[in-house]
Design a protein around this motif. Structure first.
Motif, short mmCIF file in Angstrom:
data_model
loop_
_atom_site.label_atom_id
_atom_site.label_comp_id
_atom_site.label_asym_id
_atom_site.label_seq_id
_atom_site.Cartn_x
_atom_site.Cartn_y
_atom_site.Cartn_z
N ASN A 42 0.83 -1.11 0.12
CA ASN A 42 -0.09 -0.14 0.07
C ASN A 42 0.78 1.16 0.16
OD1 ASN A 42 -2.81 -1.15 0.32
ND2 ASN A 42 -2.19 -1.80 1.99
N ALA A 43 2.30 1.00 -0.32
CA ALA A 43 2.99 2.23 -0.37
C ALA A 43 2.85 3.22 -1.33
CB ALA A 43 4.46 1.77 -0.43
N SER A 44 3.01 4.50 -0.95
CA SER A 44 2.62 5.66 -2.18
C SER A 44 4.04 5.94 -2.81
CB SER A 44 2.02 6.84 -1.47
OG SER A 44 0.89 6.67 -0.98
N TYR A 45 3.77 6.13 -4.11
CA TYR A 45 5.17 6.61 -4.94
C TYR A 45 4.87 7.99 -5.52
CZ TYR A 45 6.20 1.44 -4.48
OH TYR A 45 6.52 0.20 -4.16
N PHE A 46 5.60 8.97 -5.12
CA PHE A 46 5.58 10.14 -5.77
C PHE A 46 6.62 10.35 -6.85
CE2 PHE A 46 2.93 11.79 -2.27
CZ PHE A 46 3.27 10.86 -1.16
N ILE A 47 5.98 10.73 -8.12
CA ILE A 47 6.79 11.04 -9.21
C ILE A 47 6.72 12.44 -9.51
CG2 ILE A 47 7.17 10.22 -11.65
CD1 ILE A 47 7.57 8.08 -9.58
N ASN A 48 7.58 13.10 -9.54
CA ASN A 48 7.36 14.49 -10.03
C ASN A 48 7.89 14.76 -11.57
OD1 ASN A 48 10.26 15.32 -10.36
ND2 ASN A 48 10.37 15.59 -7.97
N LEU A 49 7.41 16.07 -12.18
CA LEU A 49 7.64 16.20 -13.22
C LEU A 49 9.04 16.11 -13.76
CD1 LEU A 49 6.60 16.97 -16.17
CD2 LEU A 49 6.75 19.42 -15.54
N ASN A 50 10.15 16.78 -12.99
CA ASN A 50 11.54 16.79 -13.25
C ASN A 50 11.91 15.26 -13.67
OD1 ASN A 50 11.38 19.62 -13.90
ND2 ASN A 50 12.21 19.83 -11.61
N SER A 51 11.73 14.61 -12.38
CA SER A 51 12.11 13.24 -12.62
C SER A 51 11.71 12.49 -13.45
CB SER A 51 11.86 12.38 -11.13
OG SER A 51 12.29 13.16 -10.04
N PHE A 52 10.08 12.67 -13.79
CA PHE A 52 9.65 11.65 -14.89
C PHE A 52 10.37 11.94 -16.24
CE2 PHE A 52 6.32 11.08 -17.87
CZ PHE A 52 6.06 9.61 -17.58
N SER A 53 10.51 13.56 -16.54
CA SER A 53 11.40 13.75 -17.79
C SER A 53 12.68 13.22 -17.85
CB SER A 53 11.15 15.38 -18.03
OG SER A 53 9.81 15.97 -17.90
N GLN A 54 13.26 13.17 -16.76
CA GLN A 54 14.64 12.80 -16.74
C GLN A 54 14.69 11.23 -17.09
OE1 GLN A 54 16.66 13.53 -13.15
NE2 GLN A 54 18.71 12.66 -13.90
N PHE A 55 13.95 10.72 -16.45
CA PHE A 55 13.88 9.23 -16.46
C PHE A 55 13.47 8.70 -17.98
CE2 PHE A 55 12.06 4.79 -15.62
CZ PHE A 55 13.05 4.35 -14.95
N THR A 56 12.61 9.47 -18.35
CA THR A 56 11.89 8.88 -19.84
C THR A 56 12.88 9.51 -20.93
OG1 THR A 56 10.47 10.70 -19.91
CG2 THR A 56 9.60 8.58 -18.93
N GLY A 57 13.55 10.55 -20.76
CA GLY A 57 14.24 11.22 -21.61
C GLY A 57 13.43 12.29 -22.49
N LYS A 58 12.15 12.34 -22.24
CA LYS A 58 11.34 13.15 -22.89
C LYS A 58 10.98 14.34 -22.08
CE LYS A 58 8.82 9.93 -25.84
NZ LYS A 58 7.23 9.21 -26.10
N LYS A 59 10.69 15.46 -22.68
CA LYS A 59 10.55 16.87 -21.97
C LYS A 59 8.81 16.85 -21.96
CE LYS A 59 11.78 20.58 -20.50
NZ LYS A 59 12.93 20.67 -19.30
N PHE A 60 8.34 16.90 -20.82
CA PHE A 60 7.07 17.17 -20.49
C PHE A 60 6.86 18.45 -19.91
CE2 PHE A 60 7.14 12.70 -21.14
CZ PHE A 60 5.49 12.07 -21.46
N ASN A 61 5.63 19.24 -20.10
CA ASN A 61 5.48 20.42 -19.25
C ASN A 61 4.38 19.79 -18.21
OD1 ASN A 61 2.74 20.56 -20.65
ND2 ASN A 61 3.66 21.64 -22.28
N TYR A 62 3.92 20.92 -17.42
CA TYR A 62 3.03 20.81 -16.27
C TYR A 62 1.56 20.24 -17.00
CZ TYR A 62 6.56 21.54 -13.00
OH TYR A 62 7.61 21.39 -12.48
#
Length: 316
Positions: A42-62
């Motif tokens: 039941n743990a929560s995972y927090f994914i912020n925009l900068n980490s997601f963009s860095q991890f995927t190699g794709k630039k996302f905006n908010y």
């Protein structure tokens, strides 16, 4: 009554059928790259925009990130809630949502997810993939490549258990990819547009080396027999990939203030210690920095470091 977990077997990951967009699958990969069997389900995972963009190699905006959260919540027209279809012995195929809870924390630009605890055996099954293996999977862009990547990766345990690789009928494999029976009706088209493209991309972008053998009756291809090996990659070869896919052990919370992103400690210090006049002066300096040193207003770390550098100038 305690919730019954889905029972799985050696080829569970092979047979699971996903209904999920590429961006949602990337987010799932990101969560699974840090998931461990001993974790509280039941743990929560927090994914912020900068980490997601860095991890995927794709630039996302908010805005895009917020739409992704809404899509995962089933709130976007013509987009399905991420589901998995599982065949349970003695029952028909059942569909389960991948995520138990999904929230978008607007002020922080962060998606909070909880994995569906009913599917814990599936998440545990993914721990056979290395973290780097999953991160390599993020780099795959082909429409069907990610699902084929999942399938061939899961064959490692099957081969260890049975000392051979399984055969899968063409019709079953197409169904696994979410294709309709009439799609790529001619095998040559299916081979050229789906199979060979996926094999080439997986072999080029990941540490896996995959191949398939066509099982024929006469001239007709009836099924496929996949094989897989993991190439030993040198440290030098891995460095560019690791740099691109570096995943922070903790996701820092970030806050949006007037279209500028700040890390939590700087955001709270700014709002707790600065007068309105000092804030206006700070924002003027940030605007100048955007032009003169290409400061990225969406990069919370960069903006926060700049605030620290001019703090005495603003408060003096």
């Amino acid at each position: 009554m305690e919730k019954e977990l889905v029972k799985v077997h050696n080829n569970f990951t092979q047979n699971a059928k996903y209904q999920i967009s590429e961006a949602a699958k990337n987010l799932l990969y990101m969560v699974l790259s840090v998931y461990k069997q001993e974790n509280d389900v039941n743990a929560s995972y927090f994914i912020n925009l900068n980490s997601f963009s860095q991890f995927t190699g794709k630039k996302f905006n908010y805005s895009q990130f917020k739409v992704l959260a809404a899509e995962m919540q089933g709130k976007v027209k013509d987009k399905h809630t991420p589901m998995i279809h599982v065949e349970i012995p003695g029952k028909k195929i059942s569909a389960f949502p991948l995520f138990k809870e999904i929230s978008y924390l607007e002020e922080e630009g962060t998606i909070e997810v909880k994995l569906n605890d009913v599917l814990k055996p599936l998440w545990d099954n993914y721990t056979q993939f290395t973290s780097l293996n999953l991160r390599h999977g993020i780099l795959l862009r082909g429409k069907h490549t990610k699902r084929i990547f999942d399938y061939v990766s899961s064959l490692v345990n099957f081969q260890k258990a049975y000392k051979k690789y399984p055969q899968i009928p063409i019709a079953d494999f197409k169904e696994l990819l979410g294709l309709e029976p009439n799609q790529y009706a001619k095998y040559n088209l299916f081979r050229d547009k789906v199979l060979d493209l996926a094999v080439r991309e997986i072999n080029e972008k990941t540490d896996l080396r995959v191949a398939y053998e066509e099982i024929r009756r006469g001239r007709k291809v009836l099924s496929l027999k996949w094989s897989i090996s993991r190439e030993k990659v040198s440290t030098e070869e891995l460095q560019p990939v690791q740099a691109k896919l570096e995943f922070p052990t903790e996701n820092k919370k970030v806050f949006d203030h007037g279209g500028l992103m700040f890390e939590e400690d700087v955001y709270r210090r700014m709002n707790g210690e600065l007068t309105n006049r000092q804030k206006n002066k700070l924002f003027e300096l940030i605007l100048v920095a955007e032009d003169e040193i290409d400061l990225d207003r969406n990069d919370a770390g960069q903006v926060s470091a700049f605030v620290d550098s001019v703090w005495h100038q603003v408060t003096g």
